[in-house]
Structure formats: C-alpha cells, structure tokens
Design an enzyme around this catalytic site. Structure first.
Site, short mmCIF file in Angstrom:
data_model
loop_
_atom_site.label_atom_id
_atom_site.label_comp_id
_atom_site.label_asym_id
_atom_site.label_seq_id
_atom_site.Cartn_x
_atom_site.Cartn_y
_atom_site.Cartn_z
N GLU A 143 45.08 39.60 33.49
CA GLU A 143 45.88 39.05 32.49
C GLU A 143 44.82 38.72 31.09
OE1 GLU A 143 48.61 36.10 34.29
OE2 GLU A 143 49.73 37.57 34.84
N GLU A 191 52.21 42.10 39.74
CA GLU A 191 52.88 40.83 40.62
C GLU A 191 54.17 40.76 40.47
OE1 GLU A 191 50.60 37.53 39.00
OE2 GLU A 191 48.53 38.68 39.01
C1 GAL Z 1 49.50 35.44 37.09
C2 GAL Z 1 48.19 35.66 37.38
C3 GAL Z 1 47.93 35.52 39.09
C4 GAL Z 1 48.54 34.19 39.29
C5 GAL Z 1 50.01 33.85 39.16
C6 GAL Z 1 50.31 32.45 39.26
O1 GAL Z 1 49.75 35.11 35.77
O2 GAL Z 1 47.80 36.91 37.18
O3 GAL Z 1 46.40 35.37 39.01
O4 GAL Z 1 47.99 33.09 38.80
O5 GAL Z 1 50.27 34.11 37.87
O6 GAL Z 1 49.97 31.65 38.13
#
Ligand code: GAL
Length: 701
Positions: free
Chosen positions: A151, A315
C-alpha cells in the site's frame, strides 16, 4: 501462463503471516485453506527482520522452512518485498531514512510506512533486500508472483524529510531549468515569495494560517507521485531480473498523490486493490437511508479497473475490522462476504484474496479480523468461504472478461490534485463525482472512469456514447484536441461548471471562460457565483423538469449558430439566464451545464442523452441492486459469439450479467427472457427472488 489473472480462472487466496504463528500450525493452516478453496497465499510484506536481522546479515532459514512446508502442498505463494516496515536497527543507525511531518518532526519507528522514498540510503537498503529476496525466493516453484512493498502512500501520502527537499529541487530543476521559470510558473511575485536560488526552495513547510502557494503544492503533489513511481520502479527492475518468466509483479491499494496508471504501466503486470466495504457503515457521512452503503465500494472498484480491466483483490474483507486506536467496521453479516466477493468479480477481479487467514493476537490490528478468530476454531465465515469456493466453480468461464460500459467519466491527475488543494474546486468535484456515480448505480447504467493521460488516444474514447468531464478546471490544448476529435466523430460530451479557468500550473487564465473549451462548448460565461446560502437550492428548468444546479453556477450565453439553450436558471438573480447549452459540433454534441451535478441532474443527463439502463430489455431490477456486465474482449480477427471457443473457455463476445442485492431484505427482479444462472446452474425466467445480499450471474450471450 500466469497462475492468476490469466484469462482462464477465478482464484481465491488469503494473506498469511507465518511469522505470527508457531511453526506447528503452518501445515494445518495450509491444509485447512486448501480444503476451503484457497489456492494462493500472500506472505512476507512486513517481515524484513526474518531476512536481514542485522545490517548486511542475510538469512533465509525462516522462509525457506516455511516454503518447504508449502511445497508439500499445491499452495502457491505471492512473495512480497518488506519495504513498508523498515527495521528498528535501520532507523536507529540512519535516521535520514525516516519520513517527517510538515513541521519537520521525524516519524519514529513503531508504526509502519515511516520511511521516505527519496533517502539514498533507504533506496540502497530497499534495493538490497529486494535483490536478496528475489534472487533467493524467485526460483522457488511455489512462488508465482511478487508484491512490491505494501500500500504505497497509505497512512501518509505526504513527505517532508530533508531527502525529499533535495529531490524536490532536482525535480523542479529538470522541469523548469531556471529559477526564473519556476518563479513565473508559481506566480511568486504574489506576497513576495520570489526565490533567488534553488537552495531557498523546500517541500511545503509550516506557514502562517497554513496558506501555501498553490502552484508549488500542485508541483509538490506531482513530485510525490513521481517519487513513489520511481521507488516502485526501482524494485520492479530488480525483481524482473530474477523472477520466473510467468511470474507477475503487482502492488496493492489505491492511495492518494500517486499516478497509479503510470506506476502500473512502468512497473506492474496489473494492480490489486484492498477492499473493505463494511466501512461504508461507519463513514462520517453515513445515513440510514443512503441506498448505496457498501455498494459505494463499487466506485473504488471502478477506479481499479480503470487501471487494470482484470485485476486482483489482494485484501478482501472477511471479518470485523479496526485498529486498537481507530476505525471500526462490523463483522460481515451472513452472506456479505459472498456479496463483496461477487462485487469485486463483477467489476473485473479474477483473483480475490481474503485478509487475513487468522486474526492477529498482538499489535495494532488485534481487531482487524480475518476468516478465523483468535482461537482458529471452525466458524461461520469459514463455512461461507467454502460456499463461495463452491459457487465460483460454476463461474470460471467468466475469467478474462471485462466490465462493459457505454458511459465514461473523464478524469486526470492534474485536476484530481488541484481539487485536493483548492477548496473551491474540491467542492464541485466531490459533489459531482458522488452524484454521477450514484445516479449511474441507481439507474443501472454501468460507467467507467476514463483517465486522460499522455497515452490516451481517440480509440480509448470512441467506445463511449456519452462522456462526462464534470469539472475540467485545468485544461490543455492536447486534451481539448482529443475531446474535440471525440465529439466531431459523433460522441456526446457533457461538461460542468468551472471548466477551463486554470492552466497546468494552476494559474487562472486571462481569457473568456470556459477558456480552451469555449469553442467546443459554444458557450461564453459572462458571470459566475457560488450558490448563495440564502438562495438555498438553485434549479435549472429543462423543458419543465427542474434539476438542481448544485454548489456553483456559471451563467451562460450561447455563442455561434450551433449553440442552443436547453435550460435556464429558475432561481436567484440570474433566473431566466442560460444554465445549459448544447453545441452541435461535427457529428456530435457538447453540453455545458452551469452547475455541479446534483443527483437529479446526473439522472436527467443519463436519461435524456439515451444512456440510462442499457440492459432494460433483459431485466427489471429495483434501485437497491447493482447490475454489471462482463464481456470477453473481441479481438480484430476473432469471431464474436459465446460459442466460438473450444473447451472450457467461453468465446469472444460472450457476456455475463451480475445482479447484486445490497439490501438487507429479499427483492424481486424480473427477467424478460429465460437466462442460465451460473452459481446454481438453473435456467431462470420471469419473477425471481433475490435473497438479502444475494447474487445472480446470468449468461447473456
Ligand atoms: C491494509 C493493509 C494491511 C492491513 C489492513 C488492516 O490497509 O494492507 O496490511 O494493515 O489494511 O489495517
């Protein structure tokens, strides 16, 4: 062939952190994932110390032993570079790698993303760890691709370290050549901001009333984007040397101050997005009656497919979310994990990876739940995952098809960044984008975001019957030439208020407005104003239909014999003056609307320009459902038609219609002809009930 996003398969994955769990759990976890339909895991994005525990000391034991276990199974791996979390020893020894706040205070070790892109030392360490990881793990048979960092520009997208100032000066020298040219572009004559040497130029700093020279900030935002793109490029170039030919390079997320198109073109095979739709229920502007709710995330997916028509979700939300310090999103209700997975797929995701397998028991993200809770016991979400996997088996033929839209909303990074720093611009932009997107959703009119970049050509535009360019405050001759060519050929272009009053430096033009767009728009703007608060709602009368001309009003006057007034203001001191002009230009039409687009205005344009509900002959659906069509691209030599290809792959032109119910109750849809539904394998026709959070996928050609 690539293992995922290969035109042939829809694949499920999850994010796994072997460093968080006892080794005795690894094999069991992998087996449970495979049993539930997970085929790919992403690992290592925060695990620098597991590879370089001390400066220059590399060890591969940890991930070697994990990958050995993986390779006892059919599981595949996306390996990440760990540069989002520099080690403590690195920050301690070389504090210049740290990012700083605008006042110069360094961001210390203890969170993540605390580094800056421009530190030569950090670039060296990042290049080394990338090289060591890629050289060692690239050849492993289970590794199928690489994620760069994690990110980029998340948490903060602003950089104020000393290294950034040094690099900013270089960026500006390259752009302007002389300090005089910079002074001219930035209008530094105003408030005596004139620079006499490059050494006086800094990244923005704390100032009285937080006011900063806007032309400088615009260049600064371009500079941040350039820095992030170069940082991704540095890693991609190294990974390319070592990766196996079919392995891919990607990164995840869509964050501010970053030209994701450039980054993807230069460094990635495709982009991936991180989708957490349940935050829609917790946003500050959440309203009970807001029909879009989690469907708002389709706007982010629209952004993602504007970069890569087939993309991945790195994700996908699979549990309740929150840090211990901020944010909270509830646990997905039964059916919502499925709905959001299908939402992603409907927009073009061929890979969906859930965040995360097990919920972490330590650290900031103890509330950011994964599929399993802390104990790891069997649960409802794991059962839902199995069901999703089962449904996807019937949907595999969809892979490689792309979202179809005949309406586009034009965007460009210059205007996005100008709107970010300029409050007047921001207000109209926010209003119009929100409403154009909502109107398209609620009228079941699929839309694309179409980015104007240096590479955009007429062929990118001519597939759209209607294009909106809501507030092109900054215009260039090149972009105008492209838009004129589009309209001349028969396209319909709709512009909103505030078009064309700035140049590329963000300076206002000393011209009759809408500046460079005047000829195409067939419009002059003798006067303009914010909608006065005591005027309340100002409407335009369009053949008896009153539509709100929101936020700001350009008072128009037609120019030339092809320009025609279609609507006049109905309120305020400019009642009776033109509010909407149509200019016939070549074979097409340019529309200039004097306001920002309210929801009713946006709906009226879609309807009156004949763009609304392009699939109305196939079905009727209530407002609360989203529809999307994915179609297999038709190549020049290829024969259109679903039956064209042999085997499992559907032929060119084959198309599927997704219907997604975001409502918390069942709804009825009406199919106007029999259609094959893929997730249950049945032929359906007439009135069909869609359960709450239900999804249907119909083959339509
Ligand atoms: C995303 C990130 C993950 C995890 C998740 C929850 O932004 O890529 O590593 O942190 O959010 O915060």
């Amino acid at each position: 062939m690539r293992e995922i996003i290969n035109g042939n398969s829809l694949t499920l994955g999850t994010c796994y952190y072997p460093e968080h769990w006892d080794r005795s759990l690894w094999r069991e976890d992998l087996d449970r994932m495979l049993e539930a339909g997970i085929r790919v895991i992403r690992i290592a994005e925060f695990a620098w110390n597991k590879i370089e525990p001390r400066e220059g000391e590399y060890t591969y034991e940890f991930f070697d032993s994990f990958l050995d276990v993986v390779e006892e199974t059919p599981m595949k791996v996306i390996f990440c570079t760990p540069t989002a979390t520099p080690p403590a020893w690195l920050a301690e020894e070389y504090p210049e790698i740290l990012n700083a706040g605008m006042d110069g205070t360094l961001y210390r070790h203890g969170s993540r993303r605390h580094y800056n892109y421009n530190s030569a030392i950090y670039q060296r360490f990042a290049a080394n760890i990338t090289e060591k990881s890629a050289a060692h793990y690239g050849p492993r048979p289970c590794v199928i691709g690489w994620q760069i960092d994690n990110e980029l520009n998340c948490e903060t997208s602003e950089f104020y370290s000393d290294s950034d100032t040094v690099a900013f000066r270089e960026f500006l020298k390259k752009k302007y050549g002389t300090i005089e040219a910079l002074n001219e572009a930035w209008g530094t004559v105003f408030w005596n901001q004139t620079y006499t040497a490059w050494s006086e130029v800094y990244v923005p700093q704390t100032t009285v009333s937080n006011s900063t020279n806007p032309h400088r900030v615009l260049d600064y935002l371009r500079f941040i984007s350039d820095s992030a793109c170069r940082f991704a490029g540095l890693q991609a170039e190294i990974i390319r040397k070592y990766k196996k030919p079919d392995d891919f390079i990607t990164t995840n997320g869509l964050f501010g101050n970053l030209d994701n198109h450039r980054m993807t073109e230069e460094s990635l095979d495709f982009i991936t997005y991180d989708s957490y739709p349940n935050f829609a229920y917790c946003l500050d502007d959440y309203k009970e009656k807001d029909l879009l709710k989690d469907r708002k995330w389709s706007r982010n997916l629209t952004e993602t497919r504007a970069i890569s028509p087939n993309f991945g979700i790195m994700e996908q939300q699979s549990g309740a979310n929150g840090w211990n310090t901020r944010m909270e999103a509830p646990t997905p209700r039964p059916g919502q994990m499925t709905l959001w997975t299908m939402q992603s797929i409907a927009h073009g995701a061929d890979y969906v990876s859930y965040f995360r397998w097990r919920t972490c028991t330590v650290g900031t993200e103890i509330y950011w739940h994964g599929i399993l809770d802390y104990s790891g016991r069997e649960n409802r979400r794991l059962r839902e995952l199995r069901d999703i996997h089962h449904r996807l088996e019937g949907l595999q033929e969809v892979a490689g098809s792309v979202y179809e839209a005949k309406v586009g909303i034009l965007k460009d990074y210059d205007n996005i960044w100008d709107a970010q720093l300029d409050k007047w611009h921001e207000r109209v932009d926010r209003e119009s984008l929100k409403n154009l997107f909502a109107a398209a959703q609620l009228t079941h009119t699929p839309v694309d975001f179409v980015y104007l970049t240096e590479r955009t050509g007429l062929s990118d535009l001519r597939k759209y019957e209607v294009l909106f360019y809501p507030h092109a405050v900054i215009l260039t001759k090149e972009r105008m030439a492209l838009l004129e060519a589009y309209v001349r050929e028969g396209g319909k272009l709709v512009m909103g208020c505030r078009t064309g009053y700035k140049d590329m430096s963000g300076r206002c033009v000393m011209d009759y407005l809408p500046g460079l767009a005047a000829e195409l728009a067939g419009t002059d703007i003798p006067e303009y104003s914010f909608v006065a608060p005591d005027d309340g709602k100002v409407c335009a009368d369009w053949d008896g239909e009153r539509i709100e001309a929101a936020v700001f009003n350009d008072i128009l006057a037609p120019v030339g014999e092809n320009a025609e007034v279609l609507a006049v203001y109905a309120d305020s001191y400019y009642a009776g003056e033109p509010a909407l002009i149509r200019n016939r230009f070549g074979k097409g039409e340019a529309y200039y609307f004097g306001g920002a687009f309210s929801l009713e205005a946006a709906k009226a344009f879609l309807r009156r320009l004949g763009a609304a509900q392009p699939y109305a002959e196939l079905l009727d659906v209530p407002e609360g459902c989203e529809i999307a069509v994915r179609r297999k691209p038709v190549t020049e030599n290829g024969a259109a038609g679903g039956a064209a290809a042999a085997g499992e792959t559907a032929g060119e032109g084959a198309a599927w219609l997704f219907v997604l119910n975001y409502q918390h109750e069942p709804v009825q849809i009406t199919l106007k002809r029999p259609m094959q539904e893929l997730t249950c394998g049945k032929l359906e026709e007439g009135t069909v009930t869609l359960e709450k959070f239900g999804v249907k996928v119909y083959r339509i050609s």
